[in-house]
Design a protein around this motif. Sequence first.
Motif, PDB file in Angstrom:
ATOM      1  N   LEU A  52      -3.034   8.286  -7.087  1.00 41.45           N
ATOM      2  CA  LEU A  52      -2.447   8.998  -5.954  1.00 41.45           C
ATOM      3  C   LEU A  52      -1.603  10.181  -6.416  1.00 41.45           C
ATOM      4  N   GLY A  53      -1.042  10.085  -7.589  1.00 40.65           N
ATOM      5  CA  GLY A  53      -0.296  11.209  -8.141  1.00 40.65           C
ATOM      6  C   GLY A  53      -1.204  12.409  -8.359  1.00 40.65           C
ATOM      7  N   GLU A  54      -2.472  12.143  -8.675  1.00 45.23           N
ATOM      8  CA  GLU A  54      -3.452  13.210  -8.871  1.00 45.23           C
ATOM      9  C   GLU A  54      -3.695  13.992  -7.577  1.00 45.23           C
ATOM     10  N   ILE A  55      -3.569  13.301  -6.440  1.00 42.38           N
ATOM     11  CA  ILE A  55      -3.820  13.973  -5.156  1.00 42.38           C
ATOM     12  C   ILE A  55      -2.558  13.985  -4.293  1.00 42.38           C
ATOM     13  N   SER A  56      -1.396  14.056  -4.942  1.00 41.88           N
ATOM     14  CA  SER A  56      -0.136  13.996  -4.188  1.00 41.88           C
ATOM     15  C   SER A  56       0.015  15.156  -3.208  1.00 41.88           C
ATOM     16  N   ASN A 166      -4.179   3.075   9.299  1.00 43.26           N
ATOM     17  CA  ASN A 166      -5.342   2.459   8.645  1.00 43.26           C
ATOM     18  C   ASN A 166      -6.390   3.513   8.287  1.00 43.26           C
ATOM     19  N   THR A 167      -6.626   4.449   9.206  1.00 44.97           N
ATOM     20  CA  THR A 167      -7.583   5.528   8.955  1.00 44.97           C
ATOM     21  C   THR A 167      -7.107   6.383   7.790  1.00 44.97           C
ATOM     22  N   GLY A 168      -5.807   6.656   7.731  1.00 46.06           N
ATOM     23  CA  GLY A 168      -5.244   7.426   6.623  1.00 46.06           C
ATOM     24  C   GLY A 168      -5.475   6.738   5.287  1.00 46.06           C
ATOM     25  N   ALA A 169      -5.269   5.421   5.244  1.00 48.50           N
ATOM     26  CA  ALA A 169      -5.480   4.671   4.000  1.00 48.50           C
ATOM     27  C   ALA A 169      -6.946   4.734   3.577  1.00 48.50           C
ATOM     28  N   LEU A 170      -7.839   4.573   4.531  1.00 45.37           N
ATOM     29  CA  LEU A 170      -9.271   4.635   4.230  1.00 45.37           C
ATOM     30  C   LEU A 170      -9.662   6.034   3.754  1.00 45.37           C
ATOM     31  N   PHE A 171      -9.127   7.053   4.421  1.00 47.77           N
ATOM     32  CA  PHE A 171      -9.437   8.434   4.063  1.00 47.77           C
ATOM     33  C   PHE A 171      -8.952   8.752   2.650  1.00 47.77           C
ATOM     34  N   LEU A 172      -7.722   8.382   2.324  1.00 46.14           N
ATOM     35  CA  LEU A 172      -7.191   8.653   0.981  1.00 46.14           C
ATOM     36  C   LEU A 172      -7.975   7.887  -0.080  1.00 46.14           C
ATOM     37  N   SER A 173      -8.387   6.651   0.231  1.00 43.00           N
ATOM     38  CA  SER A 173      -9.163   5.891  -0.745  1.00 43.00           C
ATOM     39  C   SER A 173     -10.506   6.563  -1.006  1.00 43.00           C
ATOM     40  N   LYS A 174     -11.120   7.114   0.021  1.00 42.41           N
ATOM     41  CA  LYS A 174     -12.399   7.816  -0.140  1.00 42.41           C
ATOM     42  C   LYS A 174     -12.225   9.092  -0.968  1.00 42.41           C
ATOM     43  N   GLN A 175     -11.080   9.767  -0.826  1.00 43.45           N
ATOM     44  CA  GLN A 175     -10.814  10.970  -1.612  1.00 43.45           C
ATOM     45  C   GLN A 175     -10.755  10.642  -3.105  1.00 43.45           C
ATOM     46  N   LEU A 176     -10.256   9.453  -3.429  1.00 42.01           N
ATOM     47  CA  LEU A 176     -10.133   9.063  -4.824  1.00 42.01           C
ATOM     48  C   LEU A 176     -11.469   8.625  -5.420  1.00 42.01           C
ATOM     49  N   GLU A 177     -12.399   8.240  -4.574  1.00 38.45           N
ATOM     50  CA  GLU A 177     -13.698   7.782  -5.066  1.00 38.45           C
ATOM     51  C   GLU A 177     -14.659   8.939  -5.309  1.00 38.45           C
ATOM     52  N   LEU A 178     -14.287  10.149  -4.919  1.00 41.22           N
ATOM     53  CA  LEU A 178     -15.171  11.305  -5.107  1.00 41.22           C
ATOM     54  C   LEU A 178     -15.306  11.683  -6.553  1.00 41.22           C
TER      55      LEU A 178
END
Length: 178
Positions: A52-56, A166-178
Motif C-alpha cells: 500500500l505504501g507503493e500506491i499511497s 467495501n468497494t474501496g477495499a476491493l478496488f485497492l486490492s485490484k490495483q495491487l494485483e496489476l
Amino acid sequence: MRATGIVRRIDDLGRVVIPKEIRRTMRIREGEPLEIYTDKDGEVIFKKYSPLGEISTFSAKYADALNKAAGIPVAVCDRDTVVAVAGINGREYLEKPISGSISSALEKRQSFTAAEAGTGIELTEHGTGRVSYLTPIISDGDVIGGIMLLAREGCTPDESERKMINTGALFLSKQLEL
C-alpha cells in the motif's frame, strides 16, 4: 540509526536471524516481506515492505474521492501505519502506527462494525481517532491493510457507507494485483 548492541553472523546459506525482541518491537511477522537497501558507506538496511505504501498517492486520492462523494471521513492503513486520510486533519494520523485493535481486526480478515453510534475502536496507537467501520484489503490472499470509515458523533455507518468502504477495499486490492 541507533545501535542495538546485538551482533549476528551470516550462516553458510547467507541468512541472518533478526532477534525476536527486534521483530516484536518493529512488528515484523513471520513471512512478512522486507526490502533491502544499501548505501555507499557499506550499510545494509532492512525496511518493512508495504504494497500500500507503493500506491499511497493513489490511496489518498481514492480516500479523498470517497470523502467528497459521500461526505464521510475515511482512512487507509497498511498493516502498521495510516497511509492516507480524507475528511479529517491528516497530520494527526498520517504515518502513525495503527492500534492493536485495528491490527487484530485485520488479522481476522473480516469487516468490523461499531456496535453503537459514536463508538468504535481506536485508529492509532496513541488513541487518536475512532473507527466505526473497517474492512480489510486482501491482495493475492494476504491481508495488506484496511480501509476505514471514521466514527462520527451520533452516526452509525449505514448500508451504503459500508458498501462504499467495501468497494474501496476491493478496488485497492485490484490495483495491487496489476
